[in-house]
Design a protein around this motif. Structure first.
Motif, PDB file in Angstrom:
ATOM      1  N   SER A  50       0.293  -1.748  -0.020  1.00 32.40           N
ATOM      2  CA  SER A  50      -0.185  -0.072   0.093  1.00 32.40           C
ATOM      3  C   SER A  50       0.817   1.048   0.154  1.00 32.40           C
ATOM      4  O   SER A  50       0.666   2.048  -0.682  1.00 32.40           O
ATOM      5  CB  SER A  50      -1.063  -0.025   1.202  1.00 32.40           C
ATOM      6  OG  SER A  50      -1.925  -1.204   0.890  1.00 32.40           O
TER       7      SER A  50
ATOM      8  N   LYS B  98      -6.232   5.098  -4.477  1.00 28.91           N
ATOM      9  CA  LYS B  98      -7.106   4.716  -3.163  1.00 28.91           C
ATOM     10  C   LYS B  98      -8.288   3.785  -3.207  1.00 28.91           C
ATOM     11  O   LYS B  98      -7.764   2.701  -2.478  1.00 28.91           O
ATOM     12  CB  LYS B  98      -6.777   5.640  -1.655  1.00 28.91           C
ATOM     13  CG  LYS B  98      -6.845   4.625  -0.355  1.00 28.91           C
ATOM     14  CD  LYS B  98      -7.000   5.431   0.969  1.00 28.91           C
ATOM     15  CE  LYS B  98      -6.761   4.424   1.809  1.00 28.91           C
ATOM     16  NZ  LYS B  98      -6.718   5.500   2.903  1.00 28.91           N
TER      17      LYS B  98
ATOM     18  N   THR C  17      -8.690   0.023  -2.563  1.00 27.37           N
ATOM     19  CA  THR C  17      -9.239  -0.556  -0.685  1.00 27.37           C
ATOM     20  C   THR C  17     -10.299  -0.339  -0.909  1.00 27.37           C
ATOM     21  O   THR C  17     -11.409   0.348  -2.349  1.00 27.37           O
ATOM     22  CB  THR C  17      -9.336   0.951  -0.220  1.00 27.37           C
ATOM     23  OG1 THR C  17      -7.344   1.107  -0.408  1.00 27.37           O
ATOM     24  CG2 THR C  17      -9.439   1.063   1.022  1.00 27.37           C
TER      25      THR C  17
ATOM     26  N   VAL D   3      -7.968  -2.554   2.218  1.00 27.38           N
ATOM     27  CA  VAL D   3      -7.229  -2.733   1.408  1.00 27.38           C
ATOM     28  C   VAL D   3      -7.807  -3.719   0.775  1.00 27.38           C
ATOM     29  O   VAL D   3      -7.570  -5.472   1.433  1.00 27.38           O
ATOM     30  CB  VAL D   3      -6.159  -2.526   1.504  1.00 27.38           C
ATOM     31  CG1 VAL D   3      -4.949  -3.030   0.510  1.00 27.38           C
ATOM     32  CG2 VAL D   3      -5.566  -1.572   1.898  1.00 27.38           C
TER      33      VAL D   3
END
Length: 532
Positions: free
Chosen positions: A418, A428, A432, A439
């Motif tokens: 990440s 993201k 996610t 995640v």
């Protein structure tokens, strides 16, 4: 002449009306020659009339029977046509179901077939809408049902909120009881002894049914409430694709000792040559989904057969999901064992490449910065990030091999990767689940590409991104990043995190260097003003 015409008309009338009867009667009278001819003639004529009436009745009956036969034949033809149409329709439906069953059994990407299963359930139940929801837990420990697929676009992405673990009240909607088990006692009879034993079994509801959604205030409506019913059926299966999904396989059974063998028994058969016992075994956790369907706007309830159909396909979806995960798990074990076998050599190779790349940094710093100490400090960090990117390119195949795995790694590796995504500027939302804050390994692994590696030679990150990198990889030691049960630690994940950390340092160093440059410019400006 007029009398002759009248006589002719009367004659024709008599011939057409009583001629046949009188002719037959007279002929019979001549043959029989009864004593009372008049009485005989009258009786004969009465019998004649009755016979003709019976003949006419018989003829009418025959015509009626013929019409009935025609009607029955036409009705049967219609029924046969309807039966052929129904048989053809059933054949089409059966083929549709068998084809989808085959697709489910043959794929490792069951999610790609969600929409087909939802459409099939809608077709067979006549539902207004059918939707698949997954039970999951957010980072805050709150359960929720997230709708992944639906025949109605408005349902996809919607969430039914639950409550934190341990709490019972406050959950949205009426679906949550489908996940609550209960214990029932069952009597089991031993086939040999006939002895009865009571066992306790854990059971779950086979469905949740709400007859009228308008009348139940607990129902959560995502659209305009209308008359109709709601049913939810469970999709529950053992899942092995999770970070703790691998353990050591149990040892094979011990061979029977010679003392335990009956000397009078026949010698045991020669043991078959089999493959080596597996080293690892899957560890299953229960994945829970629901198929919800409603008749909102129809004002009717689902029949028992319609609900049974939905339950049957929920079961097929569960079986297919479990089988697909096991196929992927087995394939991953082979890959992971290969990775584990190559880990030591790869670690040595990375160390050698790092040493070679770092060795050239000092000369570059002196050549580019000269006596500028501020620039030297910045270049030292920046060139370190560039050197690590160069090493990553050198072991690109090993990096890309991570993307082929379906079993998620440990949290530390997830955090390390990440941090890399943040450093590379990847949004993201691509890796996610924004509704749970977790995640997604599937999304994260797909992003590990050659293009991602190529982007690692980018300019320094901003101070804000630098802080985000640190937060993403917080608490993870780049020198020893845990991966899983088969591959204990991953030197590749460590290398990637080391690069991400270097990019964060580079961002901080750039801020410091820019500030020093500004100070130098200001000092030079002040010095210039003083000279005037």
């Amino acid at each position: 002449t007029i009398d002759k015409k009248l006589w002719t008309m009367d004659s024709e009338y008599l011939k057409s009306t009583v001629g046949p009867a009188m002719t037959s009667a007279m002929a019979s009278l001549v043959v029989e020659q009864p004593d009372d001819a008049v009485e005989y003639l009258g009786t004969y004529l009465l019998s004649y009339v009755k016979a003709k009436e019976m003949e006419a009745s018989k003829l009418e009956a025959e015509k009626k029977f013929a019409r009935l036969q025609e009607e029955l034949a036409a009705k049967k033809a219609l029924e046969d046509e309807k039966a052929r149409e129904e048989a053809a329709y059933k054949a089409v439906k059966d083929k549709e179901e068998s084809d989808l069953t085959a697709e489910l059994e043959g794929t490792t990407d069951v999610a790609s077939l969600y929409s087909k299963v939802m459409a099939l359930v809608q077709s067979r139940t006549g539902a207004t809408g059918v939707y698949l929801g997954r039970k999951e837990t957010t980072d805050a420990g709150v359960s929720q049902i997230q709708y992944l697929s639906s025949t109605q676009e408005l349902m996809v992405g919607k969430v039914l909120k639950g409550v934190p673990e341990g709490e019972e009240e406050g959950a949205e909607g009426v679906t949550w009881p489908i996940f609550v088990s209960s214990e029932v006692e069952e009597t089991v009879v031993d086939e040999e002894s006939g002895e009865e034993t009571t066992v306790t079994k854990t059971v779950f509801p086979e469905d949740i049914t709400i007859s009228n959604v308008v009348r139940d205030p607990a129902v959560k409506c995502f659209g305009l409430p209308k008359l109709g019913s709601y049913v939810a059926v469970p999709v529950r299966y053992p899942s092995c694709l999770h970070a703790n999904g691998v353990e050591d396989a149990p040892p094979p059974p011990e061979p029977v000792a010679a003392d335990d063998v009956d000397p009078d028994a026949a010698p045991p058969p020669e043991p078959e040559v089999t493959e080596a016992p597996p080293k690892f075994a899957p560890v299953n956790v229960t994945s829970e989904y629901i198929i919800g369907f409603d008749t909102v706007g129809q004002g009717r309830e689902f029949s028992s057969s319609e609900k049974a159909f939905a339950r049957a396909w929920a079961s097929k979806l569960a079986d297919a999901s479990s089988a697909a995960e096991l196929k992927l798990w087995n394939a991953d074990i082979d890959k992971l064992e290969a990775m584990a076998g190559a880990e030591a050599d790869l670690t040595t190779d990375i160390a050698a490449k790092k040493e070679a790349a770092m060795g050239a940094i000092a000369e570059k710093i002196t050549a580019e910065a000269g006596d500028d100490e501020a620039k030297k400090e910045f270049l030292g960090v920046s060139l370190k990030a560039a050197a690590l990117a160069e090493v990553i390119v050198g072991v690109q195949d090993s990096v890309l091999s991570l993307s082929a795995l379906s079993i998620p790694p440990k949290d530390e590796s997830i955090k390390a990767l990440s941090a890399v995504m943040v450093a590379c500027g990847v949004e993201k939302s691509k890796y996610t689940d924004m509704l749970t804050g977790k995640v997604m390994w599937g999304g994260l692994s797909e992003l590990i590409t050659a293009d991602l590696i190529a982007s690692m030679t980018s300019d320094p990150v901003s101070a804000e991104v630098s802080e985000q990198i640190k937060a993403a990889g917080e608490g993870v030691d780049a020198t020893s990043v845990p991966w899983g049960h088969v591959v204990a630690t991953s030197c590749v994940a460590g290398l990637l995190l080391e690069w991400a950390n270097a990019k964060a340092e580079e961002g901080d160093a750039k801020v410091t260097y820019d500030a020093k440059l500004e100070e130098m410019k200001a000092a030079q400006a002040d010095a210039g003003d003083g000279g005037d």
